[in-house]
Motif scaffolding. Structure first.
Motif, mmCIF file in Angstrom:
data_model
loop_
_atom_site.group_PDB
_atom_site.id
_atom_site.type_symbol
_atom_site.label_atom_id
_atom_site.label_comp_id
_atom_site.label_asym_id
_atom_site.label_seq_id
_atom_site.Cartn_x
_atom_site.Cartn_y
_atom_site.Cartn_z
ATOM 1 N N ALA A 247 0.842 -1.202 0.000
ATOM 2 C CA ALA A 247 0.000 0.000 0.000
ATOM 3 C C ALA A 247 0.875 1.249 0.000
ATOM 4 O O ALA A 247 0.602 2.222 -0.717
ATOM 5 C CB ALA A 247 -0.924 -0.006 1.210
ATOM 6 N N ARG A 248 1.937 1.221 0.793
ATOM 7 C CA ARG A 248 2.832 2.378 0.850
ATOM 8 C C ARG A 248 3.568 2.569 -0.478
ATOM 9 O O ARG A 248 3.777 3.707 -0.930
ATOM 10 C CB ARG A 248 3.829 2.198 1.993
ATOM 11 N N ILE A 249 3.972 1.472 -1.088
ATOM 12 C CA ILE A 249 4.636 1.563 -2.388
ATOM 13 C C ILE A 249 3.673 2.124 -3.435
ATOM 14 O O ILE A 249 4.028 3.017 -4.216
ATOM 15 C CB ILE A 249 5.149 0.174 -2.823
ATOM 16 N N SER A 250 2.446 1.619 -3.445
ATOM 17 C CA SER A 250 1.470 2.050 -4.452
ATOM 18 C C SER A 250 1.163 3.534 -4.332
ATOM 19 O O SER A 250 0.886 4.197 -5.338
ATOM 20 C CB SER A 250 0.179 1.229 -4.308
ATOM 21 N N ARG A 251 1.217 4.066 -3.121
ATOM 22 C CA ARG A 251 0.978 5.499 -2.939
ATOM 23 C C ARG A 251 2.001 6.345 -3.702
ATOM 24 O O ARG A 251 1.724 7.482 -4.079
ATOM 25 C CB ARG A 251 1.057 5.856 -1.455
ATOM 26 N N ARG A 252 3.185 5.798 -3.911
ATOM 27 C CA ARG A 252 4.258 6.561 -4.530
ATOM 28 C C ARG A 252 4.326 6.372 -6.050
ATOM 29 O O ARG A 252 5.193 6.963 -6.709
ATOM 30 C CB ARG A 252 5.601 6.186 -3.890
ATOM 31 N N PHE A 253 3.426 5.577 -6.614
ATOM 32 C CA PHE A 253 3.419 5.386 -8.063
ATOM 33 C C PHE A 253 3.335 6.706 -8.826
ATOM 34 O O PHE A 253 4.005 6.867 -9.853
ATOM 35 C CB PHE A 253 2.265 4.472 -8.482
ATOM 36 N N PRO A 254 2.515 7.677 -8.378
ATOM 37 C CA PRO A 254 2.443 8.944 -9.129
ATOM 38 C C PRO A 254 3.774 9.703 -9.187
ATOM 39 O O PRO A 254 3.926 10.608 -10.009
ATOM 40 C CB PRO A 254 1.385 9.749 -8.351
ATOM 41 N N LEU A 255 4.729 9.347 -8.307
ATOM 42 C CA LEU A 255 6.024 10.030 -8.319
ATOM 43 C C LEU A 255 6.938 9.526 -9.434
ATOM 44 O O LEU A 255 7.984 10.130 -9.700
ATOM 45 C CB LEU A 255 6.740 9.838 -6.970
ATOM 46 N N ILE A 256 6.550 8.422 -10.067
ATOM 47 C CA ILE A 256 7.398 7.843 -11.111
ATOM 48 C C ILE A 256 7.296 8.700 -12.371
ATOM 49 O O ILE A 256 6.239 8.799 -12.995
ATOM 50 C CB ILE A 256 6.985 6.396 -11.415
ATOM 51 N N ASP A 257 8.392 9.338 -12.723
ATOM 52 C CA ASP A 257 8.488 10.160 -13.924
ATOM 53 C C ASP A 257 9.752 9.736 -14.661
ATOM 54 O O ASP A 257 10.867 10.033 -14.220
ATOM 55 C CB ASP A 257 8.558 11.645 -13.550
ATOM 56 N N LEU A 258 9.593 9.025 -15.756
ATOM 57 C CA LEU A 258 10.754 8.486 -16.464
ATOM 58 C C LEU A 258 11.689 9.576 -16.977
ATOM 59 O O LEU A 258 12.899 9.361 -17.085
ATOM 60 C CB LEU A 258 10.283 7.605 -17.625
ATOM 61 N N ARG A 259 11.144 10.739 -17.295
ATOM 62 C CA ARG A 259 12.002 11.827 -17.785
ATOM 63 C C ARG A 259 13.020 12.245 -16.721
ATOM 64 O O ARG A 259 14.156 12.597 -17.040
ATOM 65 C CB ARG A 259 11.152 13.035 -18.183
ATOM 66 N N ARG A 260 12.622 12.203 -15.460
ATOM 67 C CA ARG A 260 13.503 12.620 -14.373
ATOM 68 C C ARG A 260 14.275 11.448 -13.780
ATOM 69 O O ARG A 260 15.406 11.618 -13.299
ATOM 70 C CB ARG A 260 12.679 13.292 -13.271
ATOM 71 N N LEU A 261 13.666 10.260 -13.804
ATOM 72 C CA LEU A 261 14.269 9.121 -13.130
ATOM 73 C C LEU A 261 15.333 8.429 -13.979
ATOM 74 O O LEU A 261 16.306 7.879 -13.442
ATOM 75 C CB LEU A 261 13.172 8.118 -12.758
ATOM 76 N N ALA A 262 15.152 8.455 -15.295
ATOM 77 C CA ALA A 262 16.091 7.748 -16.174
ATOM 78 C C ALA A 262 17.423 8.481 -16.262
ATOM 79 O O ALA A 262 17.482 9.713 -16.232
ATOM 80 C CB ALA A 262 15.484 7.596 -17.562
ATOM 81 N N HIS A 263 18.494 7.708 -16.369
ATOM 82 C CA HIS A 263 19.817 8.277 -16.588
ATOM 83 C C HIS A 263 19.945 8.659 -18.060
ATOM 84 O O HIS A 263 19.521 7.915 -18.938
ATOM 85 C CB HIS A 263 20.911 7.259 -16.241
ATOM 86 N N PRO A 264 20.560 9.806 -18.359
ATOM 87 C CA PRO A 264 20.789 10.153 -19.763
ATOM 88 C C PRO A 264 21.803 9.192 -20.376
ATOM 89 O O PRO A 264 22.532 8.500 -19.656
ATOM 90 C CB PRO A 264 21.346 11.579 -19.694
ATOM 91 N N ILE A 265 21.861 9.163 -21.695
ATOM 92 C CA ILE A 265 22.806 8.255 -22.354
ATOM 93 C C ILE A 265 24.053 9.026 -22.772
ATOM 94 O O ILE A 265 24.001 10.223 -23.056
ATOM 95 C CB ILE A 265 22.174 7.561 -23.571
ATOM 96 N N PHE A 266 25.179 8.321 -22.768
ATOM 97 C CA PHE A 266 26.445 8.882 -23.240
ATOM 98 C C PHE A 266 26.935 7.950 -24.343
ATOM 99 O O PHE A 266 27.406 6.846 -24.065
ATOM 100 C CB PHE A 266 27.466 8.974 -22.108
ATOM 101 N N PRO A 267 26.833 8.368 -25.592
ATOM 102 C CA PRO A 267 27.196 7.467 -26.695
ATOM 103 C C PRO A 267 28.704 7.384 -26.917
ATOM 104 O O PRO A 267 29.422 8.387 -26.804
ATOM 105 C CB PRO A 267 26.508 8.113 -27.901
ATOM 106 N N VAL A 268 29.169 6.175 -27.206
ATOM 107 C CA VAL A 268 30.567 5.965 -27.598
ATOM 108 C C VAL A 268 30.563 5.037 -28.812
ATOM 109 O O VAL A 268 29.739 4.119 -28.897
ATOM 110 C CB VAL A 268 31.400 5.344 -26.452
ATOM 111 N N PRO A 269 31.452 5.262 -29.775
ATOM 112 C CA PRO A 269 31.465 4.428 -30.987
ATOM 113 C C PRO A 269 31.864 2.991 -30.687
ATOM 114 O O PRO A 269 32.594 2.708 -29.732
ATOM 115 C CB PRO A 269 32.516 5.117 -31.877
ATOM 116 N N THR A 270 31.368 2.094 -31.522
ATOM 117 C CA THR A 270 31.751 0.698 -31.387
ATOM 118 C C THR A 270 33.265 0.555 -31.504
ATOM 119 O O THR A 270 33.920 1.267 -32.262
ATOM 120 C CB THR A 270 31.060 -0.149 -32.479
ATOM 121 N N GLY A 271 33.827 -0.355 -30.719
ATOM 122 C CA GLY A 271 35.267 -0.572 -30.718
ATOM 123 C C GLY A 271 36.029 0.294 -29.742
ATOM 124 O O GLY A 271 37.244 0.106 -29.567
#
Length: 385
Positions: A247-271
């Motif tokens: 129940a406590r976990i479910s209360r926090r579902f509205p706080l999930i925002d992928l734009r803020r929670l996800a780590h940005p990507i840092f691209p590096v070339p293959t090899g």
């Protein structure tokens, strides 16, 4: 003890044992713990039957086993009460499992309204009460001291106990679900209802344990039944605690925002050597960015695996290409950036993993680490670990 449980859609379920068939289209599973239940009840009832009916040892065991079968049939009908009522209101039923402490019905979603939750919860005890009443009538009609009379009496007692016990107002019992529905209706908040019923469930568990101790001290409990009853109390406590936590976990579902929670990507070339890729990231604006391998056209194709990366000794990292410690993006589950909290949780439960690719259309815009999601949903638990 009977437990009625519902699971969010497609949540990975605990082991249901082996499937023995379908009843009214509902898959029926038997958990391996049923073997222990069968042994305990057969032995305990065999002793009782031999003393009351003057049976041989083999006869007592056969009667005991027959009682187990009858008891399991009663539990199955109890569960079918839940399952068929849920189906009546459009809730899918994934299956019924019979186990050591009775059984549970697994549904693919929660009830949509307090009224439906109440009706589904009370359907099982209503079936057990009806079976108990029928068995009481049979007991009164059959001659005293006969095998049929004793079986009818025991079925009457067991079904009445199951009906009454499950109506105790605490989760995970049916009465707890009914209490949750009532609080939900009053507060218009399912989570509040679940928390209240969960805390009452903990009180019921403590009361059950205390009652078991009193009965054992006064020698009113068969010795073989003592560990089983203590297991019931422990299971109640654990189930109630899980309900409060969820129940406590479910209360926090509205706080999930992928734009803020996800780590940005840092691209590096293959090899690119692993050490060089990590150096570039460390010097960038976001040292916590997820390293993504790109092909010759600059298209992201793979994501560095933190576990595989950590396994490479520092002295080897200049000589290992990022490709060797990466996973293809095609093998990782993707989460569209606009998903709400409930949809994110459903996707995570459907495809468990440590990392999730966050996308905007066809573009990879970030990486979600399951540890970050867990910390958001249970910040205090994370700090204590």
């Amino acid at each position: 003890m009977e437990q009625q449980t519902t699971r969010p859609r497609r949540r990975p379920q605990r082991s249901a044992g082996f499937t023995v068939g379908r009843v009214f289209g509902v898959p029926l599973h038997l958990n391996g713990s049923m073997l222990l239940l069968t042994l305990l009840v057969t032995v305990m009832y065999a002793e009782f039957a031999r003393s009351r009916l003057d049976l041989s040892q083999l006869g007592g065991y056969l009667i005991g086993f027959g009682f187990v079968v009858s008891l399991l049939g009663s539990v199955l009908l109890h569960e079918l009460g839940h399952a068929l009522t849920a189906r009546r209101y459009g809730i899918g039923v994934r299956g019924i499992t019979l186990e050591l402490l009775g059984g549970y019905t697994e549904m693919d979603r929660d009830a949509p309204t307090p009224r439906v939750d109440l009706l589904v919860s009370l359907a099982g005890p209503a079936v057990s009460a009806a079976l108990g009443a029928a068995a009481v009538a049979a007991t009164l009609a059959l001659p005293d001291g006969t095998l049929a009379d004793q079986l009818a009496f025991q079925l009457a007692v067991s079904n009445v106990i199951v009906a009454v016990f499950n109506l105790l107002p605490g989760l995970p019992l049916d009465g707890g679900r009914a209490l949750r529905a009532a609080v939900w209706a009053l507060t218009r908040d399912r989570h509040t209802g679940t928390e209240v019923a969960g805390w009452v469930g903990r009180a019921v568990a403590v009361g059950t344990a205390a009652l078991v101790v009193v009965l054992a001290v006064n020698r009113l409990l068969v010795p073989l039944a003592l560990p089983l009853m203590l297991l019931v109390a422990f299971t109640l406590w654990r189930g109630a605690g899980q309900s409060v936590r969820l129940a406590r976990i479910s209360r926090r579902f509205p706080l999930i925002d992928l734009r803020r929670l996800a780590h940005p990507i840092f691209p590096v070339p293959t090899g690119t050597p692993l050490a060089e890729a990590q150096r570039r990231r460390a010097e960038g604006p976001r040292p916590d960015a997820a390293l993504v391998v790109t092909d010759g056209t600059g298209r992201p194709v793979a994501l560095l695996d933190p576990v595989a990366t950590a396994a490479v000794p520092p002295e080897r990292q200049p000589w290992i290409a990022v490709d060797a410690v990466s996973r293809s993006l095609a093998t990782l589950p993707a989460l569209p950036v606009g998903l709400d909290g409930e949809a994110v949780m459903e996707a995570v439960q459907t495809h468990p993993g440590a990392q999730y690719v966050v996308t905007a259309g066809e573009d990879v815009v970030g990486v979600l680490h399951i540890a970050d999601l867990a910390q958001l949903l249970e910040p205090k638990r994370k700090m204590n670990t």
